[in-house]
Design a protein around this motif. Structure first.
Motif, PDB file in Angstrom:
ATOM      1  N   CYS A  40      53.859  33.248  40.753  1.00 42.39           N
ATOM      2  CA  CYS A  40      53.982  31.751  40.466  1.00 42.39           C
ATOM      3  C   CYS A  40      55.345  31.649  39.541  1.00 42.39           C
ATOM      4  O   CYS A  40      55.531  32.440  38.525  1.00 42.39           O
ATOM      5  N   SER A  41      56.175  30.603  40.040  1.00 41.59           N
ATOM      6  CA  SER A  41      57.439  30.615  39.401  1.00 41.59           C
ATOM      7  C   SER A  41      57.401  30.237  38.041  1.00 41.59           C
ATOM      8  O   SER A  41      58.486  30.520  37.424  1.00 41.59           O
ATOM      9  N   GLU A  42      56.602  29.528  37.585  1.00 38.54           N
ATOM     10  CA  GLU A  42      56.436  28.927  36.202  1.00 38.54           C
ATOM     11  C   GLU A  42      56.039  29.948  35.329  1.00 38.54           C
ATOM     12  O   GLU A  42      56.395  30.080  33.975  1.00 38.54           O
ATOM     13  N   THR A  43      55.024  30.666  35.559  1.00 36.54           N
ATOM     14  CA  THR A  43      54.086  31.594  34.547  1.00 36.54           C
ATOM     15  C   THR A  43      54.522  33.101  34.875  1.00 36.54           C
ATOM     16  O   THR A  43      54.189  33.861  34.015  1.00 36.54           O
ATOM     17  N   GLY A  44      54.828  33.511  36.140  1.00 38.30           N
ATOM     18  CA  GLY A  44      55.114  34.831  36.197  1.00 38.30           C
ATOM     19  C   GLY A  44      53.858  35.409  36.730  1.00 38.30           C
ATOM     20  O   GLY A  44      53.670  36.509  37.034  1.00 38.30           O
ATOM     21  N   THR A  45      52.429  34.793  36.820  1.00 36.48           N
ATOM     22  CA  THR A  45      51.326  35.302  37.262  1.00 36.48           C
ATOM     23  C   THR A  45      51.648  35.634  38.757  1.00 36.48           C
ATOM     24  O   THR A  45      52.183  35.201  39.458  1.00 36.48           O
ATOM     25  N   THR A  46      50.810  36.940  38.914  1.00 32.37           N
ATOM     26  CA  THR A  46      51.056  37.657  40.239  1.00 32.37           C
ATOM     27  C   THR A  46      49.787  37.995  40.881  1.00 32.37           C
ATOM     28  O   THR A  46      48.764  38.433  40.234  1.00 32.37           O
ATOM     29  N   ALA A  47      49.884  37.853  42.159  1.00 30.38           N
ATOM     30  CA  ALA A  47      48.743  38.184  42.903  1.00 30.38           C
ATOM     31  C   ALA A  47      49.078  39.002  44.095  1.00 30.38           C
ATOM     32  O   ALA A  47      50.095  38.869  44.667  1.00 30.38           O
ATOM     33  N   ILE A  48      48.142  39.509  44.632  1.00 32.35           N
ATOM     34  CA  ILE A  48      48.410  40.480  46.007  1.00 32.35           C
ATOM     35  C   ILE A  48      47.368  39.944  46.838  1.00 32.35           C
ATOM     36  O   ILE A  48      46.009  40.084  46.298  1.00 32.35           O
ATOM     37  N   VAL A  49      47.680  39.802  47.958  1.00 30.78           N
ATOM     38  CA  VAL A  49      46.813  39.432  49.266  1.00 30.78           C
ATOM     39  C   VAL A  49      46.479  40.677  50.028  1.00 30.78           C
ATOM     40  O   VAL A  49      47.388  41.173  50.663  1.00 30.78           O
ATOM     41  N   ASP A  50      45.410  41.067  50.307  1.00 32.93           N
ATOM     42  CA  ASP A  50      44.896  42.130  51.284  1.00 32.93           C
ATOM     43  C   ASP A  50      45.803  43.490  50.898  1.00 32.93           C
ATOM     44  O   ASP A  50      46.475  44.160  51.928  1.00 32.93           O
ATOM     45  N   PRO A  51      45.292  44.220  49.733  1.00 34.82           N
ATOM     46  CA  PRO A  51      46.174  45.339  49.484  1.00 34.82           C
ATOM     47  C   PRO A  51      45.547  46.533  49.946  1.00 34.82           C
ATOM     48  O   PRO A  51      44.908  47.288  49.315  1.00 34.82           O
ATOM     49  N   ALA A  52      45.678  46.666  51.257  1.00 31.58           N
ATOM     50  CA  ALA A  52      44.811  47.907  51.931  1.00 31.58           C
ATOM     51  C   ALA A  52      45.296  49.312  51.662  1.00 31.58           C
ATOM     52  O   ALA A  52      44.762  50.342  51.777  1.00 31.58           O
ATOM     53  N   ASP A  53      46.674  49.325  51.339  1.00 31.00           N
ATOM     54  CA  ASP A  53      47.403  50.748  51.206  1.00 31.00           C
ATOM     55  C   ASP A  53      47.950  50.908  49.577  1.00 31.00           C
ATOM     56  O   ASP A  53      48.989  50.124  49.468  1.00 31.00           O
ATOM     57  N   PRO A  54      47.336  51.546  48.825  1.00 34.02           N
ATOM     58  CA  PRO A  54      47.587  51.621  47.380  1.00 34.02           C
ATOM     59  C   PRO A  54      49.092  52.052  47.162  1.00 34.02           C
ATOM     60  O   PRO A  54      49.766  51.503  46.397  1.00 34.02           O
TER      61      PRO A  54
END
Ligand code: ZN
Ligand code: FE
Length: 260
Positions: A40-54
């Motif tokens: 998120c450009s405003e808050t820096g909140t980060t998400a990952i979609v479908d993280p199959a390979d750690p």
């Protein structure tokens, strides 16, 4: 709300509008999968979609500052969910996925269904139920930033195999994507574009837009570059599965592609 000072009142008026948008970065994993790092450009909140390979997922998260708030899952296949628990434990992120598939996904902190909203900081995604490839498949659409995460439902120039669903369901799922703005970035789950292009040209040989797009794909791949994200307007003009106007037509295309 903060009260405005006299100084603020002297300033020229500004648009009262959130500037938050989602910025999506592809993380290539396994042989041809893409996980997606969302910020998120405003808050820096980060998400990952479908993280199959750690391994590569952690590297990407750490390179982006080491923050992970959310893990978003599109569907239950191993090449999308393996690694979820390891990444969750490492960063303390919460996991979001389809309520309908909660029994076969890693433990969910938030179970979602069609029309629900997922917040990533101040950017919001709309949950779309898009069965066809799998029964409980979901896709996420961030209007702020114009980003679609269709998992394995839609690929550039292709669509997912009908492993659990039927052509009726896939047709309805693809129809939802057709309503999105042309500039929407299609951040799908696999780099299948070049082989999809061969089939697309085979079934739609007179499509000039497709011929041009296929050339672009060829040179990108020859240069070792990703073809994803693609742009919805290109998909609408070139992707035979989106261009199918009837369920029967889609079913026929899908059956032919399976044997191609
Ligand atoms: Zn899949
Ligand atoms: Fe997949």
């Amino acid at each position: 709300m903060q009260r405005h000072s006299v100084e603020d009142l002297r300033k020229p008026p500004v648009l009262v509008q959130s500037l938050a948008m989602i910025i999506a970065t592809a993380v290539p994993i396994l042989s041809d999968n893409y996980a997606w790092l969302l910020r998120c450009s405003e808050t820096g909140t980060t998400a990952i979609v479908d993280p199959a390979d750690p391994g590569p997922i952690s590297t990407a998260i750490d390179a982006a500052g080491g923050r992970l708030d959310l893990i978003l899952l599109t569907h239950h296949h191993g090449d999308h969910i393996a690694g979820t628990d390891e990444i969750r434990a490492r960063y303390g992120a919460s996991v979001v996925g389809a309520k309908a598939d909660a029994h076969r996904l890693p433990k969910l902190n938030q179970a979602v269904a069609a029309g629900d909203t997922i917040m990533v900081g101040s950017s919001s995604a709309r949950v779309m139920e898009t069965p066809g490839h799998t029964r409980g498949h979901i896709s996420l659409y961030f209007a702020d930033g114009g980003v679609l995460l269709p998992g394995d439902t839609l690929f550039s120039l292709g669509c997912g195999r009908l492993l659990e669903g039927n052509a009726d369901e896939m047709f309805a799922s693809l129809a939802q994507f057709k309503t999105l703005p042309g500039e929407t970035l299609v951040c799908c789950g696999h780099e299948y574009t070049e082989s999809n292009a061969r089939f697309a040209l085979h079934v739609d040989p007179d499509n000039v837009a497709l011929a041009i797009y296929a050339e672009r794909v060829k040179s990108l791949r020859a240069a070792g570059k990703p073809t994803i994200p693609s742009v919805m307007s290109d998909e609408l003009a070139c992707n035979p599965f989106l261009r199918a106007t009837t369920i029967a037509q889609l079913a026929d295309l899908r059956a032919r592609k399976d044997k191609y």
